[in-house]
Design a protein around this motif. Structure first.
Motif, PDB file in Angstrom:
ATOM      1  N   GLN A 256     -14.302  -3.414   2.613  1.00  0.00           N
ATOM      2  CA  GLN A 256     -13.373  -2.434   2.350  1.00  0.00           C
ATOM      3  C   GLN A 256     -13.953  -1.127   2.181  1.00  0.00           C
ATOM      4  N   GLU A 257     -14.353  -0.071   3.035  1.00  0.00           N
ATOM      5  CA  GLU A 257     -14.956   1.399   2.304  1.00  0.00           C
ATOM      6  C   GLU A 257     -13.798   1.233   1.524  1.00  0.00           C
ATOM      7  N   GLY A 258     -14.533   1.709   0.582  1.00  0.00           N
ATOM      8  CA  GLY A 258     -14.563   2.571  -0.491  1.00  0.00           C
ATOM      9  C   GLY A 258     -14.499   1.981  -1.743  1.00  0.00           C
ATOM     10  N   VAL A 259     -14.972   0.625  -1.174  1.00  0.00           N
ATOM     11  CA  VAL A 259     -14.937  -0.231  -3.166  1.00  0.00           C
ATOM     12  C   VAL A 259     -16.275  -0.477  -2.608  1.00  0.00           C
ATOM     13  N   ARG A 260     -17.088  -0.521  -3.869  1.00  0.00           N
ATOM     14  CA  ARG A 260     -18.768  -0.541  -3.493  1.00  0.00           C
ATOM     15  C   ARG A 260     -18.992  -2.000  -3.976  1.00  0.00           C
TER      16      ARG A 260
ATOM     17  N   THR B 286      -8.132   3.234  -2.525  1.00  0.00           N
ATOM     18  CA  THR B 286      -9.499   4.144  -1.843  1.00  0.00           C
ATOM     19  C   THR B 286      -8.628   4.732  -1.222  1.00  0.00           C
ATOM     20  N   ASN B 287      -7.328   4.845  -0.850  1.00  0.00           N
ATOM     21  CA  ASN B 287      -6.898   5.980   0.282  1.00  0.00           C
ATOM     22  C   ASN B 287      -6.414   7.249  -0.396  1.00  0.00           C
ATOM     23  N   GLN B 288      -7.160   7.623  -2.034  1.00  0.00           N
ATOM     24  CA  GLN B 288      -6.682   8.676  -2.676  1.00  0.00           C
ATOM     25  C   GLN B 288      -8.427   9.345  -2.282  1.00  0.00           C
ATOM     26  N   GLY B 289      -9.182   8.135  -1.764  1.00  0.00           N
ATOM     27  CA  GLY B 289     -10.742   9.733  -1.823  1.00  0.00           C
ATOM     28  C   GLY B 289     -11.629   8.538  -2.566  1.00  0.00           C
ATOM     29  N   LYS B 290     -10.468   7.406  -3.533  1.00  0.00           N
ATOM     30  CA  LYS B 290     -11.407   7.024  -4.507  1.00  0.00           C
ATOM     31  C   LYS B 290     -12.617   5.871  -4.662  1.00  0.00           C
ATOM     32  N   LYS B 291     -14.221   5.705  -4.915  1.00  0.00           N
ATOM     33  CA  LYS B 291     -14.822   4.688  -5.008  1.00  0.00           C
ATOM     34  C   LYS B 291     -14.906   3.839  -5.995  1.00  0.00           C
ATOM     35  N   VAL B 292     -14.562   2.427  -5.951  1.00  0.00           N
ATOM     36  CA  VAL B 292     -13.784   1.724  -6.360  1.00  0.00           C
ATOM     37  C   VAL B 292     -14.307   0.336  -7.446  1.00  0.00           C
ATOM     38  N   GLY B 293     -14.764   0.791  -8.266  1.00  0.00           N
ATOM     39  CA  GLY B 293     -15.499  -0.556  -8.717  1.00  0.00           C
ATOM     40  C   GLY B 293     -14.429  -1.741  -9.050  1.00  0.00           C
TER      41      GLY B 293
ATOM     42  N   PRO C 258      -4.115  -5.489  -0.757  1.00  0.00           N
ATOM     43  CA  PRO C 258      -3.495  -3.755  -0.522  1.00  0.00           C
ATOM     44  C   PRO C 258      -3.076  -2.405  -1.694  1.00  0.00           C
ATOM     45  N   ILE C 259      -3.357  -3.559  -2.908  1.00  0.00           N
ATOM     46  CA  ILE C 259      -3.108  -2.287  -3.635  1.00  0.00           C
ATOM     47  C   ILE C 259      -4.423  -1.489  -4.218  1.00  0.00           C
ATOM     48  N   VAL C 260      -5.638  -2.688  -3.854  1.00  0.00           N
ATOM     49  CA  VAL C 260      -7.340  -1.228  -4.274  1.00  0.00           C
ATOM     50  C   VAL C 260      -7.445  -0.422  -2.734  1.00  0.00           C
TER      51      VAL C 260
ATOM     52  N   SER D 241       1.249  -1.374  -0.017  1.00  0.00           N
ATOM     53  CA  SER D 241       0.374  -0.146   0.212  1.00  0.00           C
ATOM     54  C   SER D 241       1.401   1.388   0.018  1.00  0.00           C
ATOM     55  N   SER D 242       1.921   0.791   1.230  1.00  0.00           N
ATOM     56  CA  SER D 242       3.018   2.418   0.732  1.00  0.00           C
ATOM     57  C   SER D 242       2.745   2.943  -0.123  1.00  0.00           C
ATOM     58  N   PHE D 243       3.794   1.763  -0.952  1.00  0.00           N
ATOM     59  CA  PHE D 243       4.406   2.001  -2.572  1.00  0.00           C
ATOM     60  C   PHE D 243       3.549   2.157  -3.804  1.00  0.00           C
ATOM     61  N   THR D 244       1.848   1.550  -3.228  1.00  0.00           N
ATOM     62  CA  THR D 244       1.725   2.060  -3.973  1.00  0.00           C
ATOM     63  C   THR D 244       0.459   3.620  -3.673  1.00  0.00           C
ATOM     64  N   ASP D 245       1.192   3.646  -3.012  1.00  0.00           N
ATOM     65  CA  ASP D 245       0.094   5.576  -3.090  1.00  0.00           C
ATOM     66  C   ASP D 245       0.392   6.760  -2.896  1.00  0.00           C
ATOM     67  N   PRO D 246       1.700   6.767  -3.693  1.00  0.00           N
ATOM     68  CA  PRO D 246       2.330   8.004  -4.371  1.00  0.00           C
ATOM     69  C   PRO D 246       1.925   7.574  -6.397  1.00  0.00           C
TER      70      PRO D 246
END
Length: 313
Positions: free
Chosen positions: A170-174, A132-139, A126-128, A101-106
């Motif tokens: 995970q909050e942020g995944v629909r 979602t940590n970027q504030g995205k709602k993801v499908g 952890p990738i997804v 997750s830390s690697f993919t955040d930036p």
């Protein structure tokens, strides 16, 4: 001379070497590896942590030219960068999940198309999560023989059989925009189908794909379902969605997709718009000819060709 990402390993598909450097503005899409294998869930079927290395080595023989897709040369339209591998910690699952997750955040913050090379399917969570940590709602469009949604494996909640259970939570995944497509075979468990149903996820079996009259239309339909009420769509592919005849370096599953069927779906899905993707569970030790590692280059190129068409719409 081909630029190497580490040792004798070239950058994937001749990408620009960006390992350890913050120069993402120079590229349009980013490749990274996740050389992780957690708990083995069947016998001694192991070795997928070698996947990123062998997929990179195999990619060295390919250009970006696809005559069957209107003669597109992918690298005339897109610059690809390779940022190297996540620094995983063998035998420390939770630390490795955090590092992914830390690697993919930036990388997500850059807004580039991200392409992850696994590793086992546990890396998708952890990738997804990072997305979602970027504030995205993801499908999510999940192309796989198996649901990978069991609660855990022998106490490990991040095993390769469990990432979609973690994503259901995970909050942020629909959940209603998680599309399990290509599901087939008796290596699934009855509770997996129930878990997907109870979470609200959608199941499209391999027979539904094969019996569909128009694969391209189906690809658009899968994307439409995954894109409903979300900000972005992520594509996750396990190699075993393909029949073992086309995937000798993956888990052994019959009645899977052909390479043509998978490539057609991937291209059409990417044409509709994805923020990123992963391709996981290539086992080089099971495949002396490395057919599965080689096919990864074509799968990624078909996705990139679709991405180009999406950007030009």
């Amino acid at each position: 001379m081909t630029e190497t990402i580490y040792g004798n390993t070239p950058c994937f598909l001749g990408a620009k070497n960006l390992a350890g450097e913050n120069r993402l503005e120079e590229v349009d899409a980013v490749v990274y590896g996740v050389p992780w294998e957690g708990a083995v869930t069947w016998g001694d079927y192991t070795g997928c942590e070698l996947g990123p290395k062998v997929m990179r080595i195999s990619s060295g023989r390919y250009s970006g030219y696809l005559p069957e897709l209107d003669h597109i040369d992918v690298f005339e339209h897109i610059k690809l960068g390779d940022v190297g591998d996540v620094d995983v910690v063998p035998a420390d699952v939770e630390e490795t999940m955090e590092r992914i997750s830390s690697f993919t955040d930036p990388l997500w913050k850059s807004g580039k198309l991200l392409i992850g090379l696994g590793g086992d399917h546990g890396v998708t969570f952890p990738i997804v999560k990072s997305l979602t940590n970027q504030g995205k709602k993801v499908g999510i469009i999940h192309l796989d023989a198996h649901y990978d949604n069991l609660p855990s494996h022998e106490g490990d909640p991040y095993a390769r059989c469990s990432p979609f259970m973690r994503l259901y939570e995970q909050e942020g995944v629909r959940n209603e925009s998680i599309i399990h497509a290509g599901i087939h075979g008796p290596r699934n468990k009855p509770e997996s189908g129930r878990n997907a149903r109870d979470a609200g996820a959608v199941t499209i079996t391999v027979n539904e794909i094969r019996e569909h009259s128009d694969l391209k239309a189906l690809g658009r339909q899968l994307h439409e379902m995954a894109a409903k009420d979300v900000d972005c769509v992520y594509l996750s592919i396990c190699s075993d969605v393909m029949d073992y005849a086309f995937n000798p370096g993956g888990p052994v599953d019959g009645n899977g997709l052909t390479s043509y069927e998978l490539l057609t779906l991937v291209h059409e899905i990417a044409k509709q718009g994805i923020v990123g993707m992963d391709f996981v569970e290539v086992y080089p030790q099971q495949d002396p000819s490395q057919f599965s590692a080689h096919l990864s280059s074509t799968i990624i190129l078909y996705a990139l060709a679709g991405h180009i068409l999406h950007k030009n719409q």
